[in-house]
Design a protein around this motif. Sequence first.
Motif, PDB file in Angstrom:
ATOM      1  N   LEU A 126      10.010  48.765  41.585  1.00 53.31           N
ATOM      2  CA  LEU A 126      10.988  47.751  41.219  1.00 53.31           C
ATOM      3  C   LEU A 126      10.329  46.673  40.357  1.00 53.31           C
ATOM      4  O   LEU A 126       9.180  46.278  40.601  1.00 53.31           O
ATOM      5  N   GLU A 127      11.068  46.216  39.380  1.00 52.55           N
ATOM      6  CA  GLU A 127      10.553  45.161  38.500  1.00 52.55           C
ATOM      7  C   GLU A 127      10.705  43.784  39.116  1.00 52.55           C
ATOM      8  O   GLU A 127      10.022  42.837  38.706  1.00 52.55           O
ATOM      9  N   VAL A 128      11.638  43.652  40.070  1.00 51.05           N
ATOM     10  CA  VAL A 128      11.850  42.382  40.766  1.00 51.05           C
ATOM     11  C   VAL A 128      11.795  42.653  42.257  1.00 51.05           C
ATOM     12  O   VAL A 128      11.965  43.793  42.702  1.00 51.05           O
ATOM     13  N   PRO A 129      11.555  41.626  43.060  1.00 50.36           N
ATOM     14  CA  PRO A 129      11.511  41.842  44.512  1.00 50.36           C
ATOM     15  C   PRO A 129      12.862  42.321  45.040  1.00 50.36           C
ATOM     16  O   PRO A 129      13.918  41.970  44.524  1.00 50.36           O
ATOM     17  N   ALA A 130      12.801  43.123  46.098  1.00 44.27           N
ATOM     18  CA  ALA A 130      14.024  43.600  46.748  1.00 44.27           C
ATOM     19  C   ALA A 130      14.682  42.454  47.518  1.00 44.27           C
ATOM     20  O   ALA A 130      13.981  41.580  48.054  1.00 44.27           O
ATOM     21  N   PRO A 131      16.022  42.416  47.554  1.00 51.39           N
ATOM     22  CA  PRO A 131      16.976  43.357  46.948  1.00 51.39           C
ATOM     23  C   PRO A 131      17.102  43.137  45.445  1.00 51.39           C
ATOM     24  O   PRO A 131      17.293  42.002  45.002  1.00 51.39           O
ATOM     25  N   SER A 132      16.978  44.230  44.699  1.00 52.66           N
ATOM     26  CA  SER A 132      17.019  44.150  43.241  1.00 52.66           C
ATOM     27  C   SER A 132      18.431  44.404  42.739  1.00 52.66           C
ATOM     28  O   SER A 132      19.191  45.155  43.351  1.00 52.66           O
ATOM     29  N   PRO A 133      18.827  43.794  41.634  1.00 46.68           N
ATOM     30  CA  PRO A 133      20.188  43.980  41.099  1.00 46.68           C
ATOM     31  C   PRO A 133      20.352  45.359  40.478  1.00 46.68           C
ATOM     32  O   PRO A 133      19.378  46.102  40.304  1.00 46.68           O
ATOM     33  N   PRO A 134      21.583  45.738  40.154  1.00 42.57           N
ATOM     34  CA  PRO A 134      21.819  47.043  39.507  1.00 42.57           C
ATOM     35  C   PRO A 134      20.996  47.187  38.233  1.00 42.57           C
ATOM     36  O   PRO A 134      20.846  46.242  37.453  1.00 42.57           O
ATOM     37  N   SER A 135      20.470  48.395  38.032  1.00 40.89           N
ATOM     38  CA  SER A 135      19.631  48.677  36.879  1.00 40.89           C
ATOM     39  C   SER A 135      19.859  50.106  36.435  1.00 40.89           C
ATOM     40  O   SER A 135      20.714  50.828  36.972  1.00 40.89           O
ATOM     41  N   GLU A 136      19.069  50.523  35.480  1.00 44.31           N
ATOM     42  CA  GLU A 136      19.193  51.888  34.959  1.00 44.31           C
ATOM     43  C   GLU A 136      18.822  52.922  36.002  1.00 44.31           C
ATOM     44  O   GLU A 136      19.403  54.007  36.053  1.00 44.31           O
ATOM     45  N   HIS A 137      17.849  52.606  36.851  1.00 43.78           N
ATOM     46  CA  HIS A 137      17.394  53.565  37.865  1.00 43.78           C
ATOM     47  C   HIS A 137      18.191  53.430  39.166  1.00 43.78           C
ATOM     48  O   HIS A 137      18.412  54.424  39.858  1.00 43.78           O
ATOM     49  N   ASN A 138      18.564  52.237  39.517  1.00 44.20           N
ATOM     50  CA  ASN A 138      19.371  51.984  40.721  1.00 44.20           C
ATOM     51  C   ASN A 138      20.717  51.415  40.274  1.00 44.20           C
ATOM     52  O   ASN A 138      20.841  50.224  39.988  1.00 44.20           O
ATOM     53  N   TRP A 139      21.720  52.285  40.203  1.00 46.47           N
ATOM     54  CA  TRP A 139      23.001  51.926  39.587  1.00 46.47           C
ATOM     55  C   TRP A 139      23.694  50.775  40.296  1.00 46.47           C
ATOM     56  O   TRP A 139      24.363  49.970  39.661  1.00 46.47           O
ATOM     57  N   LEU A 140      23.566  50.716  41.614  1.00 41.61           N
ATOM     58  CA  LEU A 140      24.173  49.629  42.384  1.00 41.61           C
ATOM     59  C   LEU A 140      23.116  48.748  43.034  1.00 41.61           C
ATOM     60  O   LEU A 140      23.415  48.027  44.000  1.00 41.61           O
ATOM     61  N   GLY A 141      21.935  48.776  42.509  1.00 43.27           N
ATOM     62  CA  GLY A 141      20.862  47.953  43.034  1.00 43.27           C
ATOM     63  C   GLY A 141      20.224  48.558  44.273  1.00 43.27           C
ATOM     64  O   GLY A 141      20.459  49.713  44.636  1.00 43.27           O
ATOM     65  N   THR A 142      19.395  47.759  44.931  1.00 40.35           N
ATOM     66  CA  THR A 142      18.726  48.183  46.163  1.00 40.35           C
ATOM     67  C   THR A 142      18.982  47.149  47.250  1.00 40.35           C
ATOM     68  O   THR A 142      19.390  46.007  46.981  1.00 40.35           O
ATOM     69  N   ASP A 143      18.733  47.551  48.491  1.00 46.26           N
ATOM     70  CA  ASP A 143      18.876  46.611  49.603  1.00 46.26           C
ATOM     71  C   ASP A 143      17.577  45.832  49.781  1.00 46.26           C
ATOM     72  O   ASP A 143      16.658  45.916  48.958  1.00 46.26           O
ATOM     73  N   ASP A 144      17.469  45.093  50.877  1.00 45.98           N
ATOM     74  CA  ASP A 144      16.296  44.237  51.063  1.00 45.98           C
ATOM     75  C   ASP A 144      15.038  45.015  51.407  1.00 45.98           C
ATOM     76  O   ASP A 144      13.954  44.421  51.509  1.00 45.98           O
ATOM     77  N   GLN A 145      15.148  46.330  51.593  1.00 51.31           N
ATOM     78  CA  GLN A 145      13.977  47.162  51.827  1.00 51.31           C
ATOM     79  C   GLN A 145      13.646  48.059  50.639  1.00 51.31           C
ATOM     80  O   GLN A 145      12.767  48.917  50.738  1.00 51.31           O
ATOM     81  N   GLY A 146      14.359  47.882  49.530  1.00 50.47           N
ATOM     82  CA  GLY A 146      14.090  48.650  48.337  1.00 50.47           C
ATOM     83  C   GLY A 146      14.737  50.026  48.324  1.00 50.47           C
ATOM     84  O   GLY A 146      14.348  50.877  47.508  1.00 50.47           O
ATOM     85  N   ARG A 147      15.719  50.266  49.169  1.00 48.15           N
ATOM     86  CA  ARG A 147      16.403  51.563  49.214  1.00 48.15           C
ATOM     87  C   ARG A 147      17.630  51.538  48.305  1.00 48.15           C
ATOM     88  O   ARG A 147      18.334  50.520  48.233  1.00 48.15           O
ATOM     89  N   ASP A 148      17.878  52.651  47.648  1.00 42.20           N
ATOM     90  CA  ASP A 148      18.957  52.730  46.670  1.00 42.20           C
ATOM     91  C   ASP A 148      20.314  52.615  47.362  1.00 42.20           C
ATOM     92  O   ASP A 148      20.594  53.303  48.356  1.00 42.20           O
ATOM     93  N   VAL A 149      21.185  51.761  46.831  1.00 43.40           N
ATOM     94  CA  VAL A 149      22.494  51.505  47.437  1.00 43.40           C
ATOM     95  C   VAL A 149      23.432  52.684  47.226  1.00 43.40           C
ATOM     96  O   VAL A 149      24.224  53.027  48.121  1.00 43.40           O
ATOM     97  N   VAL A 150      23.371  53.335  46.070  1.00 42.22           N
ATOM     98  CA  VAL A 150      24.245  54.484  45.826  1.00 42.22           C
ATOM     99  C   VAL A 150      23.956  55.597  46.819  1.00 42.22           C
ATOM    100  O   VAL A 150      24.884  56.203  47.388  1.00 42.22           O
TER     101      VAL A 150
END
Length: 383
Positions: A126-150
């Motif tokens: 991740l380029e930013v600390p978790a939870p990260s906003p939606p990005s190209e790799h994580n379409w709906l972002g990640t949660d506070d543990q860095g897991r993909d929301v989708v």
Amino acid sequence: MQARSQSVEQRRQDRFLGFRISPITRRRLQNFTANKRGFWSLWVFLAIFVASLFAEFIANDKPLLIRYDGNFYMPILKFYPETAFGGEFETAADYTDPFVQDLIDEKGWAIWPPVPFSFQTINYDLEVPAPSPPSEHNWLGTDDQGRDVVARLVYGFRVSVLFGLILTLLSSVIGVAAGAVQGFFGGLTDLLFQRVIEIWSGMPTLYLLIIMASVIVPGFFSLLFLMLLFSWMALVGVVRAEFLRARNLDYVRAARALGAGNLTIMVRHMLPNAMVATLTFLPFVLTGAVTTLTSLDFLGLGLPPGSASLGELLRQGKANLEAPWLGLTGFFALAVMLSLLVFIGEAVRDAFDPRKLFVGEPPPESAVADALPDSEKQGEPSK
């Protein structure tokens, strides 16, 4: 010739998906399809649910297919050590490791799922600390543990619907059986059952679940058992009322006079009529089961920590207000799913409503006769 063509057309209409159906069943299907909102909601829900059954092929941290050194591998279906791809360890290959990916690319290729993350996969890039906003790799972002929301949304939807379906099926079987026994025998049996249901339904369900969750390790089947203890009463009242109404009808007396046993009368003659009212409630019972599981997961009393769950996603949104994509994803997922189930329930209610006519169907003769003036009913011309 015209009569023959009409009979052929009638036989064609009396078949649905290759099966012969009765006229009343055909009319119910027509009433169901006439409710366009419920009809299309059913297809949309089935499409989403069937897709979620193959969640491992949609969201996974393992490739769907690998071709390495002339051989094909399917990591989703079979375990492969790292040494199978030229690595050094006999342990399971970590396909997210760039070293393993380079080994595969040297002598072959890999086909990845659309979402290259499982519900427990942590994205360490991740380029930013978790939870990260939606990005190209994580379409709906990640949660506070860095897991993909989708990925967690796909797996959580499957768990919620399967839990609701199993709970609805088991609770319906128990509830229908209890209501049938009450309504058929009546008297003291009905009185005792009613007192037991009143006492059991008056218990504080949430407090009992908290106590039991502290004693029993929470899991899918243990939670299903705990919820089944209290959810079977949803259909008892409806089935009991139908059996009480039908127990003294002529066809029941005729079956008893012909020597049919109580079980035969209940199952073969009375239950089909009682199921008409019961089936209209099943979509709403399913909605309640899904909502209950979501509520328990939101409170931390549901599935084990780390499990994919819509309620856990909502709890993440509550705990991380600076990450609105978590709460919005859980909210819209629940809103869409519950709306589809409610629309389906409305269409099923219309299908089994005997007072509802199919679009374009003429009203019954009794209704036409009731609408005529009294003089015409007696055969006299109206003035």
